[in-house]
Design an enzyme around this catalytic site. Structure first.
Site, mmCIF file in Angstrom:
data_model
loop_
_atom_site.group_PDB
_atom_site.id
_atom_site.type_symbol
_atom_site.label_atom_id
_atom_site.label_comp_id
_atom_site.label_asym_id
_atom_site.label_seq_id
_atom_site.Cartn_x
_atom_site.Cartn_y
_atom_site.Cartn_z
ATOM 1 N N ALA A 19 0.526 -1.375 0.286
ATOM 2 C CA ALA A 19 -0.052 0.475 0.034
ATOM 3 C C ALA A 19 0.838 1.548 0.423
ATOM 4 C CB ALA A 19 -1.244 0.330 1.107
ATOM 5 N N CYS A 20 1.349 2.224 1.489
ATOM 6 C CA CYS A 20 2.582 2.433 0.890
ATOM 7 C C CYS A 20 1.986 4.103 0.878
ATOM 8 C CB CYS A 20 3.790 2.441 0.415
ATOM 9 S SG CYS A 20 3.613 0.556 0.115
ATOM 10 N N GLY A 21 2.790 4.964 1.460
ATOM 11 C CA GLY A 21 3.452 6.172 1.779
ATOM 12 C C GLY A 21 4.749 6.468 1.454
#
Ligand code: SF4
Ligand code: SF4
Lengths: 382, 503
Positions: A19-21
């Site tokens: 997913a991640c930022g």
């Protein structure tokens, strides 16, 4: 790659899902700045990660070695290190080699041995090949042949630092407060389906290229098999890896402008192409005919960088978020506006690029409105 | 000689329902039904029935049921009913047993052992009812890279692409010759292809002049007999396909019996009326890959290099190596026809025992061309028993660019796979040149049925792609990560290049 099964990818998942930022920050005048803002911004999106991966790429990092290839290599065992160092000394002049300075007190999980080397291709070995191609070949060789070692950074005057932990922990581990650069790319990872492992953390990099990614490519199998024909071996078994190789193939090897490469990764729909004026339609049709296998399908946002350039791009139906902002000479790209606001509360401009719309920052060229890359084929300067 | 062969099917007629309309008598081309005026009943000669269902469908009162004859020889796994019947037939005729349509043996259908992936949380599926799904496919060689130049700030394409065929769905109509099928079938295929934006293939019998106006949607075939091949014919098609082999009868030539060569067929094939049209097993000018290369370039030369020239082979043991040679000989697309490929007439022993499953041939050819770095130089079309949209999606994920459908297209028109095409008496008016029977295919209705089929399968392909989180067919092509095998051996998985389910 065998070592991926050894300890860091025990389930041998064939691709690692994130997913991640994402956060990227570039000073368009080339002025270097430290780690404070990038770390603050990426930490602000802590809920987009889960502590199983964090990473940074910094450009303008090694001015004293700016003409040397800087290799960052992870070793999972000493045999791998011996083997790789033998290979390096055979093929390169090793200008400098040292263990990566780290802070053992940082909150990270199971770090491997990490070394950095400043290298020059041995002139006798290169034989007509371009240096970049020679380095590329050697990186692929190390990554495929030496069980337990991989090169995760191989460009000039830039470097990647990554591992398992929250981004701020990784920053602490690699002592990033001691570095400066004009372009920072940061990543906080949420690998939903797998335990994190050091090699699988972002950014992914080959030569000068760096990519951080949020999403999962459903086209991975098609992309990977296409890239294999050009000598790219996807040893990290992560879908982000194909993205960085695709950029390397299209922009470095095939010499396509970045704007064109973006239109290959996230092309317009046929219904749009069909209504274009003939010359433009011809270009877009040819791009899809020739490079259809590099269309990146499924959700993605990427921030990619190379020397002097930072780009942001999402998939063409925008299944993942991206926000861009400008403050003075600084260009920001982020998964969330809040991360940008955390370091620059008063922005000159902030916007959400449309699906497939390239945002591009180049050293010493831009002013704000032009930063969204114009459509390929329309009159403009590249 | 008294025949020892018993009827395969029994026709049952509900006399209560039968209104003596005699439709069944008229519809049956095998004289199965007859009227007995003395008793005022309709009776059947069961031994004539081929189970084509023409009478069943057309009986206005639904009075007819056809059953398999349950009288069997003593059960024996080795000496099956089929084997015994074949021996009896040959003992009575002294000839080769002919058959029509494709192999019906229980060889593996690998499509049924392959399952598809679907998106879940991290990679959301895409709803094709709300989001665009792109099936447009280009067939033809692609360059390894594009050269672009900047002229006054505009991006200008420097690379000139070889001619490409554009289809709006990756489904094409397979080669079925005029002669093997009726004119109305050819017309319906051409119309449907034009309407849906895809292509039909003439097969080896030439193209009737009345269909020239559909040329942009027609692939013209050049086979060993060279029937109907003229400069006009070559120029009118959108592409040319050299037929070397065919899945139903690898290594075997074609034979259209003289009785089927009517005036119109003779004009199209350019042979005298009533003569047998024999296409030899080999092309007598092709005995090597260099010869094939010459023919490909002769055809390109004849048509000014403005259209793709492809080559079709039957899938056999060394397809991968042959395919590599074909690409190097200049084939812009290659067609692989698997063991399930159909035909109007073939020796049964060949149809059932020669060739390999298309799934394996496709997997090994695609992999080989990639390893040799020449996959871009050609497109791969596969055929041979494609039954539905799932087979197509799996074929594309294995590495095909598109598929040909033959049997399925005929089934859409009415074919019930009775396997009697070689008799020329197809009760559905499909595999026949008899003018009276041919009228049974109404080209308007047949074209509509074909378009409906293409539309239905295209919608299903979009649904499956959306389920995998893919909105453009090029991202499915060669995407073997989306496939998993069930119940396959390690070797089979290795050849298919896919993982076991659960991996
Ligand atoms: S078609 Fe049906 S109703 Fe008519 S004669 Fe035959 S069985 Fe009787
Ligand atoms: S085409 Fe006609 S003869 Fe051939 S199988 Fe189909 S229905 Fe039977």
């Amino acid at each position: 790659m065998n070592f991926t099964t050894l300890l860091n990818n025990p389930y041998n998942d064939d691709k690692v899902i994130d997913a991640c930022g994402l956060f990227g920050m570039m000073d368009l005048t080339g002025r270097c700045f430290g780690s404070k803002d990038p770390i603050k911004a990426i930490s602000n999106m802590r809920e987009r990660g889960n502590g199983l991966g964090g990473g940074f790429a910094i450009y303008g990092l090694y001015p004293e070695h700016k003409d040397d290839y800087a290799f960052h290599i992870m070793y999972l065992n000493t045999e791998a290190k011996e083997k790789v160092e033998r290979l390096l000394s055979q093929n390169f002049d090793v200008v400098e080699a040292e263990e990566m300075p780290t802070n053992p007190k940082a909150n990270v999980w199971n770090p491997p041995l990490i070394w950095r080397y400043f290298l020059q291709p041995k002139k006798s070995a290169v034989k007509g090949q371009q240096d970049d191609e020679y380095v590329f070949y050697n990186v692929m060789r190390i990554n495929t042949e030496s069980d337990g070692a991989f090169v995760f950074s191989s460009g000039k005057n830039m470097g990647v630092f990554k591992g398992v932990g929250f981004p701020e922990d990784i920053a602490e581990y690699f002592c990033l407060d001691e570095y400066e650069g004009y372009l920072w790319v940061c990543h906080g990872r949420f690998p939903t389906n797998t335990p994190g492992w050091w090699g699988g953390a972002h950014p992914f990099s080959i030569l000068d290229w760096v990519v951080v990614h949020n999403g999962e490519l459903s086209s991975y199998g098609a992309n990977r098999r296409f890239l294999e024909m050009y000598g790219y071996h996807c040893t990290m078994q992560t879908d982000t890896e194909v993205m960085v190789y695709a950029l390397d193939l299209l922009v470095r090897r095939h010499k396509l402008p970045m704007e064109v490469a973006a239109k290959i990764l996230a092309p317009p729909l046929w219904i749009e192409i069909d209504t274009m004026e003939p010359s433009k339609k011809e270009v877009y049709t040819a791009l899809r005919q020739c490079y259809g296998s590099l269309l990146m399908n499924g959700p993605f946002t990427i921030i990619a960088a190379r020397t002097g350039e930072m780009i942001g791009l999402t998939d063409r139906i925008k299944l993942r978020p991206l926000t861009a902002g400008i403050k003075g000479d600084l260009l920001f790209l982020s998964s969330e506006e809040s991360a940008i606001r955390a370091v620059a509360p008063n922005l000159d401009k902030v916007w959400s690029p449309r699906g497939g719309e390239l945002v591009i920052g180049r050293l010493k060229t831009i002013r704000a409105p032009e930063i969204v890359a114009p459509e390929v084929g329309r009159s403009r300067a590249i | 000689m008294k025949s020892y062969i018993e009827p395969e099917f029994i026709v049952e007629r509900d006399d209560q329902k039968c209104i003596r309309c005699k439709v069944c008598i008229n519809q049956c081309t095998y004289d199965t039904h007859y009227y007995d005026p003395e008793d005022d009943v309709i009776r059947s000669r069961d031994e004539n029935c081929v189970n084509c269902h023409r009478c069943v469908v057309f009986c206005p009162t639904k009075a007819i049921t056809i059953k398999r004859n349950t009288t069997r020889y003593t059960e024996n796994w080795h000496w099956t009913q089929e084997v015994i019947t074949a021996i009896k037939k040959q003992a009575e005729s002294g000839g080769v047993i002919l058959t029509g349509m494709g192999c019906d043996k229980p060889h593996y259908t690998y499509w049924d052992k392959i399952l598809l992936n679907a998106s879940q949380v991290t990679n959301p599926s895409i709803d094709p009812l709300r989001e665009p799904m792109e099936l447009r496919t280009f067939l033809g060689p692609k360059p390894d890279k594009l050269e672009l130049e900047l002229e006054n700030g505009d991006v200008v394409l420097k690379t000139k692409l070889s001619p490409q065929l554009c289809v709006e769905t990756p489904i094409l109509f397979a080669a079925m010759s005029y002669g093997a099928v009726s004119f109305n079938v050819h017309l319906a295929l051409a119309r449907a292809a034009a309407q849906f934006g895809t292509l039909m293939n003439t097969g080896e019998g030439g193209l009737d002049k009345r269909l020239y106006k559909y040329g942009d949607h027609i692939i013209v075939q050049v086979a060993s007999g060279r029937f109907g091949v003229s400069l006009d014919y070559l120029n009118v098609g959108a592409a040319i396909e050299i037929k070397i082999g065919q899945g139903a009868k690898p290594g075997i030539g074609g034979h259209l019996p003289g009785e089927k060569v009517t005036v119109e067929i003779s004009r199209t094939r350019m042979i005298p009326v009533g003569t047998d049209a024999l296409s030899p097993a080999p092309h007598h000018d092709i005995y090597s890959i260099e010869d094939l290369h010459q023919l490909i370039y002769a055809l390109k030369e004849a048509t000014d290099y403005i259209k793709p020239v492809g080559v079709k082979i039957a899938a056999v043991h060394n397809s991968a190596a042959i395919a590599s040679g074909m690409v190097r000989a200049g084939a812009d697309f290659i067609v692989l026809d698997g063991v399930r490929g159909s035909t109007g007439a073939a020796p049964k022993v060949i149809r059932d025992n020669v060739g390999i499953p298309i799934e394996l041939a496709l997997a090994s050819v695609d992999q080989r061309l990639r390893e040799e770095g020449i996959r871009n130089k050609t497109s791969i079309i596969v055929s041979g028993g494609i039954r539905g949209s799932a087979d197509i999606v799996k074929a594309i994920a294995l590495g095909a660019d598109a598929v040909y459908i033959g049997t399925a297209a005929l089934v859409a028109i009415g074919c019930t796979l009775c396997q009697k095409c070689y008799t020329g008496k197809c009760p559905w008016g499909i595999a026949t040149t008899d003018p009276w029977i041919s009228k049974r295919v109404n080209p308007d209705i047949a074209a509509r049925r074909l378009v409906n089929l293409l539309q239905a399968w295209s919608l299903e392909i979009k649904e499956m792609m959306g389920g995998m989180g893919i909105n453009s067919i090029e991202s499915l092509r060669g995407n073997r990560s989306q496939l998993r095998g069930v119940g396959l051996t390690d070797t089979e998985l290795k050849i298919l290049g896919i993982k076991m389910a659960g991996e």
